[in-house]
Design an enzyme around this catalytic site. Structure first.
Site, mmCIF file in Angstrom:
data_model
loop_
_atom_site.group_PDB
_atom_site.id
_atom_site.type_symbol
_atom_site.label_atom_id
_atom_site.label_comp_id
_atom_site.label_asym_id
_atom_site.label_seq_id
_atom_site.Cartn_x
_atom_site.Cartn_y
_atom_site.Cartn_z
ATOM 1 N N ASP A 103 3.013 -5.789 68.646
ATOM 2 C CA ASP A 103 2.746 -4.701 69.592
ATOM 3 C C ASP A 103 1.296 -4.261 69.502
ATOM 4 O OD1 ASP A 103 3.041 -3.636 67.059
ATOM 5 O OD2 ASP A 103 4.777 -2.408 67.537
ATOM 6 N N ASN A 169 12.724 6.602 64.502
ATOM 7 C CA ASN A 169 13.729 6.794 65.553
ATOM 8 C C ASN A 169 14.478 5.491 65.872
ATOM 9 O OD1 ASN A 169 11.782 5.326 66.871
ATOM 10 N ND2 ASN A 169 11.492 6.761 68.572
ATOM 11 N N HIS A 171 13.039 2.550 66.375
ATOM 12 C CA HIS A 171 12.327 1.568 67.204
ATOM 13 C C HIS A 171 11.949 0.333 66.399
ATOM 14 C CE1 HIS A 171 8.171 3.655 66.450
ATOM 15 N NE2 HIS A 171 8.159 2.522 65.796
ATOM 16 N N GLU A 176 11.254 1.419 72.060
ATOM 17 C CA GLU A 176 11.726 2.772 71.777
ATOM 18 C C GLU A 176 13.205 2.905 72.194
ATOM 19 O OE1 GLU A 176 10.002 4.687 70.028
ATOM 20 O OE2 GLU A 176 7.967 5.062 70.759
HETATM 21 C C1 GLP Z 1 4.884 1.503 64.350
HETATM 22 C C2 GLP Z 1 5.003 0.043 64.733
HETATM 23 C C3 GLP Z 1 6.269 -0.582 64.231
HETATM 24 C C4 GLP Z 1 6.487 -0.221 62.773
HETATM 25 C C5 GLP Z 1 6.642 1.265 62.672
HETATM 26 C C6 GLP Z 1 6.921 1.739 61.261
HETATM 27 O O1 GLP Z 1 5.367 2.368 65.304
HETATM 28 N N1 GLP Z 1 4.921 -0.163 66.123
HETATM 29 O O2 GLP Z 1 6.187 -1.986 64.399
HETATM 30 O O3 GLP Z 1 7.640 -0.853 62.316
HETATM 31 O O4 GLP Z 1 5.439 1.859 63.102
HETATM 32 O O5 GLP Z 1 5.733 1.885 60.552
HETATM 33 P P1 GLP Z 1 5.644 2.242 59.031
HETATM 34 O O6 GLP Z 1 5.870 0.972 58.303
HETATM 35 O O7 GLP Z 1 4.233 2.748 58.849
HETATM 36 O O8 GLP Z 1 6.656 3.272 58.754
#
Ligand code: GLP
Length: 275
Positions: A103, A169, A171, A176
């Site tokens: 992403d 949440n 995702h 989302e």
């Molecule tokens: C972002 C990314 C996700 C990732 C999520 C969790 O929103 N788009 O791909 O899994 O954060 O991130 P973290 O590992 O910092 O909790």
């Protein structure tokens, strides 16, 4: 059936001991416990670094088996120990691999000269891709042709491996809540809780922060031969429990729950999951 594995200090799996019954207890030191829940392999490692080492082992095993593998990588805090491990393993041969990321943020319409946040392209370069060979594909370069990005990923029977984190949440990438299992690569509005989680109060209040992102869709993620989901820290326990609870059907409210439909899913955590 439950499988008990123990790992050596270097993270290598040493023994596999089939047994009956269930367990989600941490073993001593570097040991870990795995359990099978409806075909999902759940692996609980001792800490976030052990999760990273095990994830790196999965990548190394794939490179050994298929040097021209296509691999999709995540961003966020969770995969940092995996990247640190991978970039310090000089024995890995990345030359034929095809590397993708999940992403990317879309800058706001009044794009400031200097973005107040790090793009995922910068993140991937900093954490791994600047250290290794291989063909690198940046989703931000395909913003006008998502189909071309999907086609690259699906080439040669790919993707071989998709590595994921999980949002608070539920995702996955930036799919989302509301994302369907047949969603494709697309532009998406970020949920307010995602902006808050990723950029804090400043990101919510100040201009210059993204309100949209581009994301690989659930369909392409689910097309992977193998999916590895990493979740560490007690803050991720509740949502991970909710997503993979075998007694709840996959649903739009928690996009991670669609992953339960996959036949080769490994969930690596540093906390217990109780089903
Ligand atoms: C972002 C990314 C996700 C990732 C999520 C969790 O929103 N788009 O791909 O899994 O954060 O991130 P973290 O590992 O910092 O909790």
């Amino acid at each position: 059936m439950m499988l008990l594995k123990t790992v050596q200090a270097n993270g290598m799996i040493e023994t596999i001991q089939p047994s009956t019954g269930r367990s989600n207890q941490l073993g001593d030191g570097n040991s870990l416990v795995t359990q099978d829940a409806s075909g999902i392999q759940l692996i609980q490692a001792s800490d976030a670094q052990a999760v990273g080492t095990l994830a790196a082992e999965h990548v190394a095993a794939l490179l050994e088996e298929k040097p021209d593998a296509s691999i999709v990588f995540p961003t966020g805090k969770t995969p940092l120990p995996m990247y640190k491990t991978l970039r310090h393993w000089p024995h890995l041969d990345w030359r034929q691999t095809r590397l993708f990321h999940l992403d990317e943020y879309v800058p706001p319409p009044q794009r400031p000269k200097v973005l107040p946040y790090e793009t995922y392209e910068q993140y991937m370069r900093r954490e791994l891709w600047d250290y290794i060979a291989g063909s690198k594909y940046f989703l931000g370069h395909y913003i006008h042709d998502f189909a071309a990005y999907e086609q690259e990923i699906l080439k040669n029977d790919g993707p071989d491996l998709v590595i994921l984190g999980i949002g608070n949440n539920g995702h996955i990438a930036f799919n989302e809540p509301g994302s369907s299992p047949d969603s494709l690569c697309r532009l998406i509005d970020l949920a307010p809780e995602t902006i808050q989680a990723n950029f804090g109060a400043e990101g919510m209040q100040r201009s210059g922060y993204p309100r949209q992102a581009v994301t690989l869709g659930m369909k392409t993620i689910l097309a992977a031969k193998k999916i590895l989901l990493l979740a560490t820290g007690s803050g991720k326990q509740g949502i991970t429990q909710q997503a993979f609870d075998p007694s709840t059907p996959p649903n739009l409210n928690c996009p991670a729950s669609w992953l339960k439909q996959h036949s080769n899913l490994v969930v690596l955590t540093d906390f217990a999951l109780c089903f």
